[in-house]
Write an enzyme that holds these catalytic residues in place. Structure first.
Site, PDB file in Angstrom:
ATOM      1  N   ASN A   1       0.882  -1.172   0.000  1.00 55.44           N
ATOM      2  CA  ASN A   1       0.000   0.000   0.000  1.00 55.44           C
ATOM      3  C   ASN A   1       0.915   1.217   0.000  1.00 55.44           C
ATOM      4  O   ASN A   1       1.502   1.550   1.019  1.00 55.44           O
ATOM      5  CB  ASN A   1      -0.881  -0.035   1.260  1.00 55.44           C
ATOM      6  CG  ASN A   1      -1.661   1.257   1.443  1.00 55.44           C
ATOM      7  OD1 ASN A   1      -1.760   2.067   0.516  1.00 55.44           O
ATOM      8  ND2 ASN A   1      -2.197   1.450   2.641  1.00 55.44           N
TER       9      ASN A   1
ATOM     10  N   LYS B   1       0.228   4.258  -0.274  1.00 54.26           N
ATOM     11  CA  LYS B   1      -0.341   5.487   0.314  1.00 54.26           C
ATOM     12  C   LYS B   1      -0.066   6.660  -0.631  1.00 54.26           C
ATOM     13  O   LYS B   1      -0.092   6.480  -1.837  1.00 54.26           O
ATOM     14  CB  LYS B   1       0.214   5.702   1.720  1.00 54.26           C
ATOM     15  CG  LYS B   1       0.042   4.447   2.593  1.00 54.26           C
ATOM     16  CD  LYS B   1       0.239   4.677   4.039  1.00 54.26           C
ATOM     17  CE  LYS B   1      -0.007   3.368   4.786  1.00 54.26           C
ATOM     18  NZ  LYS B   1       0.019   3.523   6.228  1.00 54.26           N
TER      19      LYS B   1
ATOM     20  N   HIS C   1      -9.591   1.797   4.641  1.00 52.37           N
ATOM     21  CA  HIS C   1      -8.323   1.900   5.386  1.00 52.37           C
ATOM     22  C   HIS C   1      -8.523   2.877   6.550  1.00 52.37           C
ATOM     23  O   HIS C   1      -9.242   3.866   6.422  1.00 52.37           O
ATOM     24  CB  HIS C   1      -7.212   2.384   4.454  1.00 52.37           C
ATOM     25  CG  HIS C   1      -5.862   2.286   5.083  1.00 52.37           C
ATOM     26  ND1 HIS C   1      -5.414   3.217   6.000  1.00 52.37           N
ATOM     27  CD2 HIS C   1      -4.879   1.358   4.978  1.00 52.37           C
ATOM     28  CE1 HIS C   1      -4.204   2.851   6.420  1.00 52.37           C
ATOM     29  NE2 HIS C   1      -3.864   1.729   5.815  1.00 52.37           N
TER      30      HIS C   1
ATOM     31  N   GLU D   1      -6.796   5.191   7.667  1.00 52.99           N
ATOM     32  CA  GLU D   1      -6.483   6.594   7.353  1.00 52.99           C
ATOM     33  C   GLU D   1      -7.655   7.248   6.628  1.00 52.99           C
ATOM     34  O   GLU D   1      -7.926   8.434   6.803  1.00 52.99           O
ATOM     35  CB  GLU D   1      -5.188   6.666   6.522  1.00 52.99           C
ATOM     36  CG  GLU D   1      -3.975   6.394   7.391  1.00 52.99           C
ATOM     37  CD  GLU D   1      -2.809   5.724   6.684  1.00 52.99           C
ATOM     38  OE1 GLU D   1      -2.759   5.727   5.439  1.00 52.99           O
ATOM     39  OE2 GLU D   1      -1.943   5.179   7.406  1.00 52.99           O
TER      40      GLU D   1
ATOM     41  N   GLU E   1      -5.862  -4.521  10.480  1.00 47.25           N
ATOM     42  CA  GLU E   1      -4.793  -3.564  10.747  1.00 47.25           C
ATOM     43  C   GLU E   1      -5.087  -2.825  12.048  1.00 47.25           C
ATOM     44  O   GLU E   1      -5.864  -1.859  12.050  1.00 47.25           O
ATOM     45  CB  GLU E   1      -4.698  -2.546   9.605  1.00 47.25           C
ATOM     46  CG  GLU E   1      -4.374  -3.168   8.266  1.00 47.25           C
ATOM     47  CD  GLU E   1      -3.698  -2.177   7.329  1.00 47.25           C
ATOM     48  OE1 GLU E   1      -2.607  -2.477   6.850  1.00 47.25           O
ATOM     49  OE2 GLU E   1      -4.258  -1.086   7.105  1.00 47.25           O
TER      50      GLU E   1
ATOM     51  N   GLY F   1       2.393   2.259  10.825  1.00 48.38           N
ATOM     52  CA  GLY F   1       3.392   3.314  10.662  1.00 48.38           C
ATOM     53  C   GLY F   1       4.099   3.675  11.956  1.00 48.38           C
ATOM     54  O   GLY F   1       4.802   4.676  12.033  1.00 48.38           O
TER      55      GLY F   1
ATOM     56  N   SER G   1       3.177  -2.179  10.318  1.00 47.91           N
ATOM     57  CA  SER G   1       4.628  -2.289  10.548  1.00 47.91           C
ATOM     58  C   SER G   1       5.208  -3.643  10.131  1.00 47.91           C
ATOM     59  O   SER G   1       6.132  -4.153  10.775  1.00 47.91           O
ATOM     60  CB  SER G   1       4.976  -1.969  12.011  1.00 47.91           C
ATOM     61  OG  SER G   1       4.575  -0.647  12.330  1.00 47.91           O
TER      62      SER G   1
HETATM   63  P1  PGA Z   1       2.721   0.286   7.659  1.00 48.97           P
HETATM   64  O1  PGA Z   1       1.268   0.568   7.022  1.00 48.97           O
HETATM   65  O2  PGA Z   1       3.212  -1.008   7.091  1.00 48.97           O
HETATM   66  O3  PGA Z   1       3.566   1.466   7.218  1.00 48.97           O
HETATM   67  O4  PGA Z   1       2.552   0.228   9.142  1.00 48.97           O
HETATM   68  C1  PGA Z   1       0.348  -0.467   6.820  1.00 48.97           C
HETATM   69  C2  PGA Z   1      -0.922   0.085   6.226  1.00 48.97           C
HETATM   70  O5  PGA Z   1      -1.358   1.165   6.634  1.00 48.97           O
HETATM   71  O6  PGA Z   1      -1.539  -0.547   5.328  1.00 48.97           O
END
Ligand code: PGA
Length: 248
Positions: A9, A11, A94, A96, A166, A172, A212
Site C-alpha cells: 500500500n 499510500k 483503510h 487513514e 490492521e 506506521g 509495521s
Molecule cells: P505500515 O502501514 O506497514 O507502514 O505500518 C500499513 C498500512 O497502513 O496498510
C-alpha cells in the site's frame, strides 16, 4: 487452498516516474514464490504500474474508489476507470480514510458492493484504535466493522473479498502486533465470517495482517495459521525490501 496475498500500500507516495522506477527494479528482483504479489498504487500511478507489470503475474490495485458508476463527482474515480487502468483489487476502509476522509462502515459497504459488481476484489480494512485494545473490546469492534462492511453481500461475492486486519496502533508506528495478537484476531475474524456466512465461504477468504510489516517480522506473522498475507505500507516503497517480504 488459499493463496497468500502480500500487498503493498503505497499510500500518498511516488510520482508516475518514481512508480516506474520501482517497477523496473522490482521486476529484476522478482521471482516466483507461493505468494501472490500486489501493488496498490495512488490513482495517477496505476496505469504506469499496470503497463510495467504487463506479462508478469504481479497484480495491481487501487487505494480508494467512489461507489457511483459515473457522474458529477469532482475528484472521484470510478470502478470502471480503475478496471480499465489495469486494477484487479482496491483497498476500502483503510483506517487513514476512516480517520481523515469520513469513511464509515456504510460507505465501505457501498464501495465493496460497487467493486464486486464491476468485477474487482475489495480489500476491506478493519482494526481497532489503541484505546479500544486497552479497554479489551477489540473483538466487538472488529465484528461490528465486518457486519457493516458485508451487509447484503452474498457468500459468492464474499469469497472474492480480502480482509486486512490492521490495528491502528501498529500502523506506521514500528509497533507491530505480536504474531499471537495478530493471529488471534485473524482467527476471530474467520469465526465471525463462519457465523455470518458458513464454513466453506469463510475457508476461502483471504485474511491479511497489516501494521509495521517488515522483512524481519513477516515470517513469524505468516506462521500463524489464520493469516493469509499482509498489507504492507512503509516497507513496500522500497523494491528490495518488498521483494524480501514476498520471498520471506
Ligand atoms: P505500515 O502501514 O506497514 O507502514 O505500518 C500499513 C498500512 O497502513 O496498510
Amino acid at each position: 487452498m488459499r493463496i497468500p496475498l502480500i500487498a503493498g500500500n503505497w499510500k500518498m507516495y511516488k510520482t508516475p516516474d518514481e512508480a516506474k522506477f520501482f517497477c523496473e527494479r522490482f521486476k529484476e528482483l522478482y521471482k516466483d514464490t507461493d505468494v501472490q504479489a500486489l501493488i496498490c498504487a495512488p490513482a495517477v500511478d496505476i496505469f504506469a504500474v499496470s503497463e510495467a507489470f504487463k506479462g508478469t503475474d504481479i497484480k495491481v490495485g487501487a487505494q480508494n474508489v467512489y461507489f457511483e458508476k459515473e457522474g458529477a463527482f469532482t475528484g472521484e474515480v470510478s470502478v470502471d476507470m480503475l478496471k480499465a487502468s489495469g486494477c484487479e483489487f482496491c483497498i476500502v476502509g483503510h483506517s487513514e480514510r476512516r480517520q481523515y476522509f469520513g469513511e464509515t462502515d456504510e460507505t465501505v459497504n457501498k464501495k465493496a458492493k460497487a467493486l464486486l459488481e464491476g468485477g474487482l476484489r475489495p480489500i476491506i480494512c478493519v482494526g481497532e484504535a489503541e484505546e479500544i485494545r486497552v479497554a479489551g473490546t477489540q473483538n466487538d469492534h472488529v465484528k461490528n466493522q465486518l457486519k457493516g462492511a458485508f451487509a447484503g453481500i452474498s457468500s459468492e461475492d464474499a469469497k472474492k473479498c480480502v480482509i486486512a486486519y490492521e490495528p491502528i496502533w501498529a500502523i506506521g508506528t514500528g509497533r507491530v502486533a505480536t504474531p499471537e495478537q495478530a493471529g488471534d484476531m485473524c482467527s476471530f475474524i474467520r469465526e465471525t465470517l463462519i457465523g455470518m456466512y458458513d464454513e466453506d465461504t469463510a475457508d476461502e477468504m483471504i485474511i491479511q495482517y497489516g501494521g509495521s510489516v517488515k522483512p524481519e517480522n513477516i515470517s513469524d506473522i505468516m506462521d500463524m495459521p489464520e493469516i493469509d498475507g499482509a498489507l504492507v505500507g512503509g516497507a513496500s516503497l522500497d523494491p528490495d525490501k518488498f521483494m524480501n517480504i514476498i520471498d520471506f
